[in-house]
Design a protein around this motif. Sequence first.
Motif, PDB file in Angstrom:
ATOM      1  N   ASP A  72      11.629  -3.913   6.927  1.00  9.77           N
ATOM      2  CA  ASP A  72      11.757  -3.664   5.492  1.00  9.77           C
ATOM      3  C   ASP A  72      12.590  -2.419   5.205  1.00  9.77           C
ATOM      4  N   GLU A  73      12.469  -1.408   6.048  1.00 10.74           N
ATOM      5  CA  GLU A  73      13.249  -0.161   5.959  1.00 10.74           C
ATOM      6  C   GLU A  73      13.029   0.635   4.666  1.00 10.74           C
ATOM      7  N   SER A  74      11.917   0.397   3.964  1.00  5.48           N
ATOM      8  CA  SER A  74      11.678   1.130   2.715  1.00  5.48           C
ATOM      9  C   SER A  74      10.931   2.437   2.926  1.00  5.48           C
ATOM     10  N   VAL A  75      10.378   2.635   4.135  1.00  6.77           N
ATOM     11  CA  VAL A  75       9.617   3.857   4.421  1.00  6.77           C
ATOM     12  C   VAL A  75       9.892   4.259   5.867  1.00  6.77           C
ATOM     13  N   PRO A  76      10.047   5.553   6.135  1.00  8.77           N
ATOM     14  CA  PRO A  76      10.205   5.991   7.521  1.00  8.77           C
ATOM     15  C   PRO A  76       8.965   5.571   8.332  1.00  8.77           C
ATOM     16  N   MET A  77       9.212   5.172   9.562  1.00 12.55           N
ATOM     17  CA  MET A  77       8.135   4.621  10.379  1.00 12.55           C
ATOM     18  C   MET A  77       8.270   5.053  11.830  1.00 12.55           C
ATOM     19  N   THR A  78       7.130   5.323  12.431  1.00 16.92           N
ATOM     20  CA  THR A  78       7.059   5.586  13.870  1.00 16.92           C
ATOM     21  C   THR A  78       6.231   4.478  14.479  1.00 16.92           C
ATOM     22  N   THR A 116       0.836  -1.204   0.000  1.00 17.44           N
ATOM     23  CA  THR A 116       0.000   0.000   0.000  1.00 17.44           C
ATOM     24  C   THR A 116       0.869   1.251   0.000  1.00 17.44           C
ATOM     25  N   VAL A 117       1.936   1.234   0.781  1.00 19.82           N
ATOM     26  CA  VAL A 117       2.878   2.361   0.822  1.00 19.82           C
ATOM     27  C   VAL A 117       3.480   2.590  -0.556  1.00 19.82           C
ATOM     28  N   GLU A 118       3.936   1.507  -1.173  1.00 19.85           N
ATOM     29  CA  GLU A 118       4.572   1.633  -2.486  1.00 19.85           C
ATOM     30  C   GLU A 118       3.581   2.100  -3.549  1.00 19.85           C
TER      31      GLU A 118
END
Length: 129
Positions: free
Chosen positions: A120-126, A86-88
Motif C-alpha cells: 500500500d505504501e501509505s505508511v512507513p513500515m518495518t 486503523t493506521v488512517e
Amino acid sequence: MDILIPIDGTDASKRALDFAIEMAVRMGATPYVVHFTNKQTDATEAILEDARERLSAANFPNKPALSTITVDIWTADRVGKEILETVEKNDYDHVVMGHHESGTVERAVFGSAAETVLRDESVPMTVVP
C-alpha cells in the motif's frame, strides 16, 4: 511518534513486538499494540497477556495501548486492509509487523497481511522476519 504493532501470537509477531518496543524506547515513541481476531477466545487472551508482559518490561513515559479488533472476514488480505484503516483512522506514524515464511500454495490462497500493508505504501513500515 506513534507506532502500530499488529500481533498474532506467532514467533515472528513476538520478534516484531520486541523490536518495536526497543525502537519505541530509543525514539521516545508510544507503541500501540493490536490483535486482530475473528473471535475472542482463551488464545486471544494469551496473546494479549504475552504482549502486556513484554510491554511492562520496558519503561515508557507514556502508557502503551493494547487492544483487539474483531474482523468478520478472516483472510490475510482483509486483516491487512483493517490494519491500513486503523493506521488512517488513528494517524499512526509507523507500522512494525512480523512476517513468517509460508509455502507457495498457502501464500497464493491466504496472502500476507504484512505484504498488503507494505504494498500500500501509505505508511512507513518495518517488517521483522
